[in-house]
Motif scaffolding. Sequence first.
Motif, short mmCIF file in Angstrom:
data_model
loop_
_atom_site.label_atom_id
_atom_site.label_comp_id
_atom_site.label_asym_id
_atom_site.label_seq_id
_atom_site.Cartn_x
_atom_site.Cartn_y
_atom_site.Cartn_z
N ASN A 149 0.86 -1.18 0.00
CA ASN A 149 0.00 0.00 0.00
C ASN A 149 0.89 1.23 0.00
O ASN A 149 1.52 1.54 1.01
N ASP A 150 0.95 1.90 -1.13
CA ASP A 150 1.80 3.08 -1.24
C ASP A 150 1.00 4.31 -0.87
O ASP A 150 0.00 4.64 -1.51
N LEU A 151 1.45 4.99 0.17
CA LEU A 151 0.74 6.12 0.74
C LEU A 151 1.41 7.46 0.44
O LEU A 151 0.83 8.51 0.67
N ILE A 152 2.66 7.41 -0.05
CA ILE A 152 3.47 8.62 -0.21
C ILE A 152 3.92 8.75 -1.66
O ILE A 152 4.33 7.77 -2.30
N GLY A 153 3.88 9.97 -2.18
CA GLY A 153 4.47 10.29 -3.46
C GLY A 153 5.52 11.36 -3.25
O GLY A 153 5.42 12.17 -2.33
N ALA A 154 6.56 11.35 -4.07
CA ALA A 154 7.61 12.36 -3.93
C ALA A 154 8.31 12.59 -5.25
O ALA A 154 8.49 11.65 -6.04
N ALA A 155 8.70 13.84 -5.48
CA ALA A 155 9.57 14.15 -6.62
C ALA A 155 10.94 13.58 -6.27
O ALA A 155 11.50 13.91 -5.22
N THR A 156 11.45 12.70 -7.11
CA THR A 156 12.70 12.02 -6.79
C THR A 156 13.88 12.48 -7.65
O THR A 156 15.02 12.31 -7.27
N ARG A 157 13.60 13.03 -8.82
CA ARG A 157 14.68 13.58 -9.64
C ARG A 157 14.08 14.46 -10.73
O ARG A 157 12.88 14.38 -11.02
N GLN A 197 18.75 24.95 -22.69
CA GLN A 197 18.75 25.37 -24.09
C GLN A 197 17.46 24.97 -24.79
O GLN A 197 16.93 25.71 -25.60
N GLY A 198 16.95 23.80 -24.46
CA GLY A 198 15.70 23.33 -25.07
C GLY A 198 14.46 23.81 -24.34
O GLY A 198 13.35 23.53 -24.76
N MET A 199 14.65 24.52 -23.21
CA MET A 199 13.55 25.08 -22.41
C MET A 199 12.62 23.99 -21.87
O MET A 199 11.40 24.19 -21.78
N MET A 200 13.19 22.84 -21.51
CA MET A 200 12.39 21.71 -21.05
C MET A 200 12.75 21.33 -19.61
O MET A 200 13.91 21.40 -19.21
N LEU A 201 11.74 20.91 -18.88
CA LEU A 201 11.89 20.38 -17.54
C LEU A 201 11.19 19.03 -17.50
O LEU A 201 10.04 18.91 -17.92
N THR A 202 11.88 18.00 -17.01
CA THR A 202 11.28 16.69 -16.83
C THR A 202 11.43 16.31 -15.36
O THR A 202 12.53 16.34 -14.82
N VAL A 203 10.30 15.98 -14.72
CA VAL A 203 10.30 15.64 -13.30
C VAL A 203 9.76 14.22 -13.14
O VAL A 203 8.77 13.84 -13.77
N TYR A 204 10.41 13.46 -12.27
CA TYR A 204 10.03 12.07 -11.98
C TYR A 204 9.49 12.01 -10.55
O TYR A 204 10.13 12.49 -9.62
#
Length: 131
Positions: A19-27, A33-40
């Motif tokens: 049972n996963d109760l927690i979410g978190a940004a991990t990286r 230059q490409g003006m991009m952000l990717t979040v996991y």
Amino acid sequence: MSITLTTPVSFTLNGVTENDLIGAATRCNYDFQGMMLTVYYNIGPALTGSPLALNQGAAAIANSYVLVVTFNLNTGAWSYTYGSQSGGGTLVGAALTTQQTNFITLRNQLEAFVSVSGGLLPGTQVNWTAL
């Protein structure tokens, strides 16, 4: 910080229930230059250790439950994948402006870190003021 999930994500894998109760940004990855952000974002049953870190669930890992959000800081377009789901939209107005300001601030901080006398790229830093 982390996210206490409103509805836990539950898995049963090989007879073991998680049972996963927690979410978190991990990286995250910034492409200035490409003006991009990717979040996991990962999920897990708890935060552990010192400093606190997400104890990522084995079943979540096995079932590819990683939320990946890709965001174009120039246009506001964003997309996501999460397990077998995907989607997206466009961020506009104050919310987009806030993200753009954060993006510029981070780039300036990263360049300031190495541009000092005796630094890895010593020189005179010229701050970014716009994308």
